[in-house]
Scaffold this active site. Structure first.
Site, short mmCIF file in Angstrom:
data_model
loop_
_atom_site.label_atom_id
_atom_site.label_comp_id
_atom_site.label_asym_id
_atom_site.label_seq_id
_atom_site.Cartn_x
_atom_site.Cartn_y
_atom_site.Cartn_z
N GLU A 164 0.84 -1.20 0.00
CA GLU A 164 0.00 0.00 0.00
C GLU A 164 0.88 1.25 0.00
O GLU A 164 0.64 2.19 -0.75
CB GLU A 164 -0.91 -0.03 1.24
N1 LIG Z 1 -14.48 13.96 2.58
C1 LIG Z 1 -14.06 13.06 3.47
C2 LIG Z 1 -13.87 11.72 3.09
C3 LIG Z 1 -13.43 10.81 4.05
N2 LIG Z 1 -13.20 11.24 5.32
C4 LIG Z 1 -12.70 10.30 6.33
O1 LIG Z 1 -11.35 10.05 6.07
C5 LIG Z 1 -10.97 8.80 6.61
C6 LIG Z 1 -10.10 8.05 5.66
O2 LIG Z 1 -10.73 7.84 4.48
P1 LIG Z 1 -10.05 6.96 3.38
O3 LIG Z 1 -8.71 7.50 3.07
O4 LIG Z 1 -10.99 6.80 2.28
O5 LIG Z 1 -9.83 5.59 4.19
P2 LIG Z 1 -9.97 4.09 3.73
O6 LIG Z 1 -9.26 3.94 2.42
O7 LIG Z 1 -11.37 3.68 3.75
O8 LIG Z 1 -9.19 3.32 4.89
P3 LIG Z 1 -7.84 2.43 4.85
O9 LIG Z 1 -6.94 3.03 3.82
O10 LIG Z 1 -7.27 2.53 6.22
O11 LIG Z 1 -8.26 1.03 4.51
C7 LIG Z 1 -12.26 8.09 6.98
O12 LIG Z 1 -12.35 8.16 8.38
C8 LIG Z 1 -13.34 8.92 6.35
O13 LIG Z 1 -14.48 8.92 7.16
C9 LIG Z 1 -13.37 12.55 5.65
O14 LIG Z 1 -13.12 12.92 6.81
N3 LIG Z 1 -13.80 13.46 4.73
CA LIG Z 2 -7.05 3.94 1.81
#
Ligand SMILES: Nc1ccn([C@@H]2O[C@H](COP(=O)(O)OP(=O)(O)OP(=O)(O)O)[C@@H](O)[C@H]2O)c(=O)n1
Ligand SMILES: [Ca+2]
Length: 501
Positions: A164
């Site tokens: 990753e």
């Molecule tokens: N506009 C946004 C979109 C997402 N989030 C938050 O940002 C965090 C991380 O989102 P993301 O990078 O998409 O995480 P994932 O890929 O789902 O998680 P991981 O990579 O750990 O598997 C999450 O808590 C999500 O709720 C946010 O605060 N504002």
């Molecule tokens: Ca992610």
């Protein structure tokens, strides 16, 4: 008419014909063929949600750098696939709508040849630690759905934290054009050995990654080092993924820690806005492997969180998540994990970007200094919840309520965890997209699995199409002028005779 005159006339005529023919051949023969576009699909099955990306690139330029671009992103409705642990058969069908969207974007006759990949990250890593059987079932359900789509299924798997980190680093450097070395850059590079790549900082919901090319080579912690040969150049890259340090799991860890010293079920939390309230099931809080070590018996089953809106207190609270006490290496980030001295610029994406962008702190023209960033988070945290909610009514409450915590967490992770200071803070560039493509690990993953990044620099024709045609036209014009001049010289038409002699 004398015979020399006749010959010169014929010669002149023939050379004009030759010039026209040369230009015509140059233009038609070398005209780029109509674009043959190829497509690829990657699903990013994150802990908080799944995104489907469609990429496209011109078939004949497959091995060039910077030619693949994102043409579509589709956000899957509902939770991430790890959220289907209690209804595993529903994980696959949740992707159906985005798959249909991809069928619509990609021309039907190319569906069969379009590779489709799914990579799951920290949410599924945690589920497989917690309940391997459920994780396998989720992956089977997802595989079944992807196989039934009209594309060329290439696999659905959990990628490692190392992958990753590495693919995120490859993505941003590919998109920033850092692997491409133009003539002058190459020369500069051979003169002084400078690292021309950018580091990558990725903050997800369940894990966070830091990846960069360190200044000096060290084999202190080989599991953190990766070697790549890309476009004829060697890269030794440091990477580490901290499971449980994504922003959602970090909040769970913080709350589990707070619970340890609580006498009743009510928690005054400085990381939430004043007037904000949330009820949390204690059993849910300790389900994740990130908090299970702190599990014990509590005389209450629910936790009532009340916001206090105090950034300084929140920072001190969050700081406890980073254990800096022992380091078995020459330098560490936290929890005894090796971290070489930071080097160069960093691209920070996903939640690093979402949060900083919300706080208006992502300007590339005038990047905010560290003290200004802290002051912005502090004043945001101090705003009462009712005011924040009315000011940003269009933003999902789950996101909005956590930007104060997230701001404090990001500052703590970067400052306390990785030792960024006011001196190198401005080397962090918060990026959502680069061109039309989202910053993230998916593009790098696809480039690697489709062998689109060659180890050696591909042989490129010395001239571009435009320069080739230009040169052709120039040579033809020179040739024509020389012939015309020669003809005028020998022929000496009456009108010019005086002038020439
Ligand atoms: N506009 C946004 C979109 C997402 N989030 C938050 O940002 C965090 C991380 O989102 P993301 O990078 O998409 O995480 P994932 O890929 O789902 O998680 P991981 O990579 O750990 O598997 C999450 O808590 C999500 O709720 C946010 O605060 N504002
Ligand atoms: Ca992610």
């Amino acid at each position: 008419m004398s015979w020399t005159r006749k010959i010169l006339l014929i010669l002149g005529f023939l050379s004009t014909l030759a010039v026209i023919a040369l230009i015509a051949v140059a233009v038609t023969q070398n005209k780029p063929l109509p674009k043959n576009i190829k497509y690829g699909i990657v699903l990013d099955a994150g802990s908080s949600h799944t995104n489907l990306y469609v990429y496209e690139w011109p078939a004949e330029k497959e091995n060039d750098t910077g030619v693949v671009q994102q043409v579509e992103v589709c956000k899957v409705e509902g939770p991430g696939i790890s959220g289907y642990s209690h209804a595993t058969e529903k994980a696959g069908p949740s992707l159906a709508q985005c798959l249909r969207q991809a069928e619509y974007v990609i021309p039907s006759k190319q569906h069969q040849e379009t590779p489709i990949y799914l990579g799951a990250t920290a949410g599924m890593r945690l589920l497989s630690l917690e309940n391997k059987n459920a994780a396998d079932k989720v992956l089977s359900s997802v595989e079944k759905t992807l196989r039934s789509a009209p594309f060329n299924f290439q696999g659905a798997r959990i990628i490692s934290g190392q992958e990753e980190g590495a693919y995120g680093w490859i993505t941003i450097n590919y998109l920033l054009g850092n692997f491409k070395q133009s003539g002058w850059k190459k020369l500069l590079h051979s003169l002084k050995s400078i690292s021309e790549t950018s580091g990558a900082l990725d903050l997800g919901g369940a894990s966070t990654q830091i990846t960069f090319v360190p200044n000096e080579l060290s084999s202190e912690s080989p599991e953190n080092l990766l070697y790549f040969r890309l476009y004829g150049k060697d890269y030794l890259v440091y990477t580490h993924s901290f499971l449980c340090y994504g922003k959602d799991q970090a909040l769970q860890q913080k709350l589990a820690e707070d619970l340890q010293t609580m006498e009743n079920s009510s928690l005054l939390d400085p990381c939430f806005h004043q007037g904000y309230q949330r009820t949390i099931n204690i059993s849910d809080l300790f389900k994740t492997p990130c908090t299970s070590a702190k599990k014990k018996q509590f005389p209450f089953s629910q936790l009532y969180v009340q916001g206090e809106g105090d950034y300084q207190k929140c920072r001190r609270n969050v700081q406890k998540l980073f254990n800096k006490t022992n380091c078995p290496y020459s330098s560490c980030s936290f929890n005894g994990i090796y971290l070489p001295p930071l080097q160069g610029d960093f691209g920070a994406f996903s939640a690093f970007y979402f949060v900083m962008n919300f706080l208006n702190l992502t300007s590339e023209q005038s990047p905010a200094a560290l003290d200004k960033v802290a002051a912005t988070v502090e004043s945001f945290c101090a705003r009462p919840w009712h005011e924040v909610k009315t000011a940003y009514h269009q933003i999902k409450e789950k996101y909005l309520s956590e930007y104060c915590f997230s701001g404090a967490y990001i500052l703590s992770l970067l400052e306390n965890g990785y030792d960024f200071t006011e001196n190198n803070w401005q080397r962090i560039h918060f990026l959502g997209k680069i061109g039309s493509s989202d910053a993230g690990w998916t593009l790098g993953y696809m480039l690697n699995l489709t062998n689109m990044i060659p180890a050696e620099e591909p042989a490129v024709p010395p001239l571009s199409y435009g320069s080739y045609v230009g040169l052709m036209v120039l040579c033809s014009l020179v040739l024509a002028s020389v012939l015309l001049f020669a003809w005028l010289l020998f022929h000496k038409p009456k009108c010019l005779q005086k002038g020439i002699v």
